[in-house]
Design a protein around this motif. Structure first.
Motif, PDB file in Angstrom:
ATOM      1  N   MET A  18      32.804 -28.641  -8.563  1.00 25.61           N
ATOM      2  CA  MET A  18      33.198 -30.028  -8.697  1.00 25.61           C
ATOM      3  C   MET A  18      34.401 -30.291  -7.807  1.00 25.61           C
ATOM      4  SD  MET A  18      33.011 -33.057  -9.898  1.00 25.61           S
ATOM      5  CE  MET A  18      32.238 -33.420 -11.438  1.00 25.61           C
ATOM      6  N   ALA A  19      34.381 -31.380  -7.121  1.00 28.50           N
ATOM      7  CA  ALA A  19      35.498 -31.765  -6.261  1.00 28.50           C
ATOM      8  C   ALA A  19      36.524 -32.552  -7.065  1.00 28.50           C
ATOM      9  CB  ALA A  19      34.998 -32.599  -5.084  1.00 28.50           C
ATOM     10  N   GLU A  20      37.761 -32.426  -6.641  1.00 27.82           N
ATOM     11  CA  GLU A  20      38.856 -33.177  -7.221  1.00 27.82           C
ATOM     12  C   GLU A  20      39.464 -34.063  -6.141  1.00 27.82           C
ATOM     13  OE1 GLU A  20      39.928 -33.293 -10.392  1.00 27.82           O
ATOM     14  OE2 GLU A  20      38.309 -31.944 -10.943  1.00 27.82           O
ATOM     15  N   ILE A  72      31.392 -31.789  -2.081  1.00 26.63           N
ATOM     16  CA  ILE A  72      30.889 -33.154  -2.301  1.00 26.63           C
ATOM     17  C   ILE A  72      29.401 -33.114  -2.021  1.00 26.63           C
ATOM     18  CG2 ILE A  72      31.066 -35.585  -1.675  1.00 26.63           C
ATOM     19  CD1 ILE A  72      33.813 -34.811  -0.371  1.00 26.63           C
ATOM     20  N   THR A  73      28.612 -33.193  -3.086  1.00 17.41           N
ATOM     21  CA  THR A  73      27.155 -33.120  -2.959  1.00 17.41           C
ATOM     22  C   THR A  73      26.512 -34.159  -3.867  1.00 17.41           C
ATOM     23  OG1 THR A  73      26.893 -31.505  -4.739  1.00 17.41           O
ATOM     24  CG2 THR A  73      27.287 -30.616  -2.516  1.00 17.41           C
ATOM     25  N   VAL A  74      25.218 -34.224  -3.788  1.00 18.62           N
ATOM     26  CA  VAL A  74      24.462 -35.178  -4.600  1.00 18.62           C
ATOM     27  C   VAL A  74      24.762 -35.000  -6.092  1.00 18.62           C
ATOM     28  CG1 VAL A  74      22.373 -33.763  -4.766  1.00 18.62           C
ATOM     29  CG2 VAL A  74      22.198 -36.263  -4.870  1.00 18.62           C
ATOM     30  N   CYS A 120      40.426 -29.542   2.484  1.00 21.98           N
ATOM     31  CA  CYS A 120      40.032 -28.606   1.426  1.00 21.98           C
ATOM     32  C   CYS A 120      38.622 -28.854   0.899  1.00 21.98           C
ATOM     33  CB  CYS A 120      41.048 -28.658   0.291  1.00 21.98           C
ATOM     34  SG  CYS A 120      42.666 -28.054   0.791  1.00 21.98           S
ATOM     35  N   VAL A 121      37.830 -29.623   1.652  1.00 20.65           N
ATOM     36  CA  VAL A 121      36.440 -29.837   1.255  1.00 20.65           C
ATOM     37  C   VAL A 121      35.648 -28.591   1.630  1.00 20.65           C
ATOM     38  CG1 VAL A 121      34.355 -31.192   1.690  1.00 20.65           C
ATOM     39  CG2 VAL A 121      36.561 -32.333   1.430  1.00 20.65           C
ATOM     40  N   ALA A 122      34.984 -28.004   0.646  1.00 25.35           N
ATOM     41  CA  ALA A 122      34.299 -26.726   0.849  1.00 25.35           C
ATOM     42  C   ALA A 122      32.860 -26.888   1.334  1.00 25.35           C
ATOM     43  CB  ALA A 122      34.301 -25.936  -0.453  1.00 25.35           C
ATOM     44  N   GLU A 123      32.157 -27.865   0.799  1.00 24.90           N
ATOM     45  CA  GLU A 123      30.733 -28.037   1.107  1.00 24.90           C
ATOM     46  C   GLU A 123      30.416 -29.526   1.052  1.00 24.90           C
ATOM     47  OE1 GLU A 123      26.407 -27.028  -0.923  1.00 24.90           O
ATOM     48  OE2 GLU A 123      28.207 -26.164  -1.791  1.00 24.90           O
ATOM     49  N   VAL A 124      29.522 -29.978   1.932  1.00 19.93           N
ATOM     50  CA  VAL A 124      29.091 -31.370   1.919  1.00 19.93           C
ATOM     51  C   VAL A 124      27.594 -31.443   2.161  1.00 19.93           C
ATOM     52  CG1 VAL A 124      31.289 -32.302   2.749  1.00 19.93           C
ATOM     53  CG2 VAL A 124      29.513 -31.721   4.391  1.00 19.93           C
ATOM     54  N   ASP A 125      27.025 -32.556   1.716  1.00 15.32           N
ATOM     55  CA  ASP A 125      25.678 -32.921   2.138  1.00 15.32           C
ATOM     56  C   ASP A 125      25.748 -34.382   2.580  1.00 15.32           C
ATOM     57  OD1 ASP A 125      25.543 -34.495  -0.192  1.00 15.32           O
ATOM     58  OD2 ASP A 125      24.272 -33.074  -1.267  1.00 15.32           O
ATOM     59  N   SER A 126      24.622 -34.976   2.850  1.00 17.65           N
ATOM     60  CA  SER A 126      24.627 -36.335   3.405  1.00 17.65           C
ATOM     61  C   SER A 126      25.241 -37.364   2.470  1.00 17.65           C
ATOM     62  CB  SER A 126      23.204 -36.752   3.786  1.00 17.65           C
ATOM     63  OG  SER A 126      22.363 -36.728   2.658  1.00 17.65           O
ATOM     64  N   THR A 127      25.299 -37.074   1.189  1.00 21.92           N
ATOM     65  CA  THR A 127      25.903 -38.039   0.267  1.00 21.92           C
ATOM     66  C   THR A 127      27.400 -38.186   0.508  1.00 21.92           C
ATOM     67  OG1 THR A 127      26.220 -36.382  -1.470  1.00 21.92           O
ATOM     68  CG2 THR A 127      24.163 -37.642  -1.512  1.00 21.92           C
ATOM     69  N   ALA A 128      28.046 -37.180   1.084  1.00 19.94           N
ATOM     70  CA  ALA A 128      29.471 -37.277   1.395  1.00 19.94           C
ATOM     71  C   ALA A 128      29.723 -38.376   2.420  1.00 19.94           C
ATOM     72  CB  ALA A 128      30.000 -35.935   1.899  1.00 19.94           C
TER      73      ALA A 128
END
Length: 96
Positions: free
Chosen positions: A1-3, A18-20, A45-53
């Motif tokens: 979970m992102a903060e 930041i994901t779906v 500090c964002v570790a992982e993203v997908d297109s929703t970011a």
């Protein structure tokens, strides 16, 4: 979970993925921290993203516009930059 947190300089920072699975919650947490001044959002500090970011950043941009605020993003992860370019919206992001 992102903060989403506000640092001592008044900048917002996003930490985590930041994901779906969590984008709606992260977007709402970010907007809750918006104020009436100009905003800088640090994505270092964002570790992982997908297109929703990408859609979240665009939503934050729309919210800042509604509040007549300037919004900038700094320390954007390469994958997020690539996704924004792929979708043709990197010019809308105002990456610093």
């Amino acid at each position: 979970m992102a903060e989403v947190v506000r640092n001592e300089d008044g900048q917002l920072g996003v930490e985590g993925s930041i994901t779906v699975d969590n984008v709606v919650t992260v977007a709402a947490r970010g907007v809750a921290l918006f104020n009436s001044g100009d905003l800088v959002i640090d994505l270092a500090c964002v570790a992982e993203v997908d297109s929703t970011a990408v859609s979240m950043l665009l939503e934050w941009r729309r919210e800042a516009n509604r509040r007549n605020c300037q919004l900038s993003f700094i320390n954007i992860p390469q994958k997020l930059q690539s996704l924004a370019q792929l979708y043709g919206v990197s010019d809308l992001m105002r990456f610093a």
